[in-house]
Scaffold this motif. Structure first.
Motif, PDB file in Angstrom:
ATOM      1  N   HIS A   3      26.785  38.566  38.652  1.00 25.69           N
ATOM      2  CA  HIS A   3      27.854  38.834  39.592  1.00 25.69           C
ATOM      3  C   HIS A   3      29.198  38.740  38.895  1.00 25.69           C
ATOM      4  N   PRO A   4      30.114  39.640  39.226  1.00 25.67           N
ATOM      5  CA  PRO A   4      31.440  39.604  38.604  1.00 25.67           C
ATOM      6  C   PRO A   4      32.246  38.408  39.084  1.00 25.67           C
ATOM      7  N   GLU A   5      33.222  38.025  38.301  1.00 26.55           N
ATOM      8  CA  GLU A   5      34.103  36.923  38.670  1.00 26.55           C
ATOM      9  C   GLU A   5      35.238  37.386  39.564  1.00 26.55           C
ATOM     10  N   GLU A   6      35.425  38.697  39.668  1.00 26.65           N
ATOM     11  CA  GLU A   6      36.477  39.240  40.528  1.00 26.65           C
ATOM     12  C   GLU A   6      35.979  40.542  41.145  1.00 26.65           C
ATOM     13  N   VAL A   7      36.227  40.685  42.442  1.00 31.20           N
ATOM     14  CA  VAL A   7      35.857  41.902  43.163  1.00 31.20           C
ATOM     15  C   VAL A   7      37.035  42.306  44.036  1.00 31.20           C
ATOM     16  N   LYS A  33      34.482  47.336  44.692  1.00 30.19           N
ATOM     17  CA  LYS A  33      33.549  46.243  44.438  1.00 30.19           C
ATOM     18  C   LYS A  33      33.571  45.262  45.610  1.00 30.19           C
ATOM     19  N   ASN A 220      27.766  48.847  43.485  1.00 32.55           N
ATOM     20  CA  ASN A 220      29.053  48.174  43.732  1.00 32.55           C
ATOM     21  C   ASN A 220      28.989  47.112  44.814  1.00 32.55           C
TER      22      ASN A 220
END
Length: 651
Positions: A3-7, A33, A220
């Motif tokens: 999982h990304p740290e920023e969406v 995202k 996304n």
């Protein structure tokens, strides 16, 4: 996939509304995202979710099931004769839609008009009601949709007991309707539709419809399950992300291990009526007096957070039915041969199997007559004049029949049963919920408020009498299971009689037999007078007191919590505005049933979906997007750089 740290968008809570928002926005633009954070497990391909007829298992608190979180009143209630209410909340992706009774109902048109908020009238919301539906029943009006993601049907089968119920309902003045969910009809009975796809036999849950369908084709939408949102992270009063913790308490030496995710555009709270206000308060949004006592920095002083908790109240009664009746009792009792037969039937032909149903095949909505109102006391009559009298689309009570005993079968005598449910749709009572610590694992201070307004007793008492009269007039009726009814004086004409045909010799006085059709007693050789069973039972003041005591002892939640972050003016205790923005903050919205400023006369799954659809529309417009569906693709528009999600919607 990591999982990304920023969406762009974080949706906190994977119930019906959260699934709609996350899925709609992610599908609207593959470049957007979106992260969805849910405290429970993923529901994907879980047979205990998608097989409709086994929903009862998901409601049990047996140490094995973890699909629900249980909130218990902090204090004993004098209104419940010293009892504490327990309110389960779904703890699984899809929320209640993954474990609920699957009963399809809709709120009355005036319920939405009563929000008194621009853009939220029934006329405004009807297109969204239709957009979400894949209605699979014949219909004679234009209030339903046929191309949406949520399937609605009669399920795989309809029992003969449902037809018996409808005939008996008509006999006491509750006429049949082919569509009781047109948002206008308030006094009728019907074959009750279900959130079940008639082509597959599967439950129609929000996660499958809105989330899995997107993650199958796009990358996304990031779904994080078994994670509990602890708090919103602010820079000043601007929401810029969230902190979440493992769903189960793994705190080490008193420390809570948080994971941070940033949000470029917006944070959406969709953790439900009991979850959302707790997140707000841990984030510094709520009653300043409560927050300061817990050493929390106040971001926005909103005394309405956690207040005005509402639910729908239910009581249930059990009746014996003929041995020829099909019920789920043997299946629920654990009979191995029956279970083997029904599971095999589902595997081979799920679209028409008996487990492709919830066994709740019929029900009613009712309003009292002028004569009945005279018996319901001054408190309820005052409420009637203020709330119901000039809104004829509002039912006072729902009722439904279950073909089987919704009870612990290990405690029941042998036999076949029906369960009659009575639901109070617009309680006058109110409760509240507030945090007691910054620690997200600490139990909150909870007061369900059940029955704390005396006006709520009369309609439940009245509805008990109505469902009892319906049961007595059913051809399959074989008596009342007295342990699941009020304790009337034995000499009262209203006293319940357990007259199971198979044990009649043990139950009947010497020299008496049983009138099989309607359960009346008569002497041998004496003509059976069927007309007597068409006479309503008479109740004394003592009988009414017995019913009220029974209600206080047994009334339960319907899992329909709403109202703790109301959408109304801030000066009136409101928490969000008409665009779902939290007062005193930026880039923070609440999109779930906590925003309801008043009650909704419905099983709330339909309303949670609708609030999600409305919230998705609001966000999409603010972000410069257009909602699209697989049935009618719309080219996505890019998000203008730096455009905030709290931009007012221009109409």
């Amino acid at each position: 996939m990591g999982h990304p740290e920023e969406v762009d968008i974080i949706v906190c809570g994977g119930g019906p509304a959260g699934c709609v928002v996350a899925g709609r926005l992610a599908y609207a633009d593959p470049n957007l995202k979106v992260m969805l954070i849910e405290g429970g497990a993923n529901n994907r391909d879980d047979p205990w979710v998608y097989r409709p007829g086994i929903y009862v298992k998901n409601m049990q608190r047996d140490g094995v099931n973890d699909k629900a979180t249980f909130y218990t009143d902090t204090m004993k209630s004098s209104h419940l004769r010293g009892r504490r209410s327990i309110v389960p909340c779904a703890n699984i992706l899809g929320g209640g839609s993954s474990i609920n009774f699957q009963m399809y109902t809709r709120a009355s048109a005036s319920d939405w008009d009563d929000f008194k908020t621009e853009g939220w009238s029934y006329k405004d919301l009807l297109p969204l009601m239709k957009r979400l539906e894949n209605y699979q029943k014949p219909c004679n009006n234009d209030s339903h949709g046929y191309d949406g993601p949520i399937a609605i049907s009669n399920g795989g089968s309809v029992t003969a007991l449902a037809q018996d119920f409808l005939r008996a309902s008509d006999a006491i003045g509750i006429p049949f309707s082919d569509d009781l969910q047109d948002c206008e009809t308030s006094h009728a009975s019907e074959i009750w539709a279900k959130y079940i796809n008639r082509h597959t036999g599967r439950r129609s849950d929000a996660a499958t419809a809105y989330v899995h369908s997107v993650t199958d084709v796009q990358t996304n939408l990031f779904v994080r399950t078994n994670a509990r949102v602890s708090r919103v992270i602010f820079e000043g009063n601007k929401a810029v992300g969230v902190a979440y913790v493992p769903a189960r308490n793994r705190a080490h030496q008193g420390k809570v291990q948080e994971t941070i995710v940033k949000a470029r555009r917006c944070v959406v709270l969709s953790s439900g009526t009991l979850g959302t206000p707790q997140i707000l308060e841990r984030s510094g949004v709520g009653n300043a007096n409560i927050l300061r006592k817990l050493d929390l920095k106040v971001v926005s002083d909103l005394p309405g957070v956690g207040e005005q908790y509402q639910d729908h109240y239910t009581t249930l009664t059990l009746y014996r039915v003929s041995n020829e009746s099909f019920t789920l009792d043997e299946f629920l009792r654990g009979d191995k041969e029956t279970q083997k037969e029904l599971f095999a039937e589902w595997e081979s032909s799920p679209e028409k199997a008996r487990l492709s149903s919830n066994a709740i095949d019929a029900g009613f909505k009712i309003r009292p007559t002028e004569e009945e109102l005279k018996t319901m006391g001054p408190e309820f009559n005052e409420l009637w004049d203020k709330y119901f009298k000039d809104k004829p689309d509002k039912p006072v009570m729902f009722g439904s029949i279950v073909s089987g005993a919704y009870a612990d079968h290990s405690l029941l005598p042998p036999g076949k049963y029906i369960t009659m449910f009575q639901y109070l749709e617009y309680p006058a009572s109110r409760g509240k919920i507030h945090i007691t610590s910054q620690n997200p694992y600490k139990e909150p201070d909870f007061d369900s408020g059940f029955m704390n307004d005396k006006a709520d007793f009369a309609p439940i008492r009245w509805s008990y009498k109505k469902t009892r009269e319906i049961a007595r007039r059913m051809d399959a009726f074989r008596g009342e299971l007295t342990s699941h009814h009020p304790h009337f004086h034995p000499d009262s004409p209203a006293a319940c009689k357990d007259i199971d045909i198979r044990t009649a010799k043990e139950l009947m006085p010497n020299g008496f037999t049983v009138g099989i059709h309607m359960g009346t007693w008569h002497k041998p050789g004496e003509a059976f007078d069927a007309s007597k069973v068409h006479e309503d039972l008479e109740y004394s003041e003592e009988d009414d007191k017995a019913i009220d005591d029974w209600v206080a002892d047994h009334v339960e939640t319907t899992w329909h919590s709403l109202g703790t972050c109301a959408m109304k003016p801030r000066e009136e205790g409101g928490v969000v505005d008409g665009h779902l923005n939290v007062y005193g903050t930026q880039n923070l919205k609440c999109i779930d049933l906590s925003i309801c400023p008043d009650n909704l006369g419905t099983n709330t799954y339909s309303s949670a979906l609708l609030v999600g659809e409305k919230g998705a529309d609001i966000l999409a417009e603010e972000l410069g997007l257009k909602i699209k569906t697989p049935h009618a693709p719309v080219p996505h528009a890019p998000i203008p750089s730096g455009k905030p999600c709290t931009q007012p919607v221009r109409r």
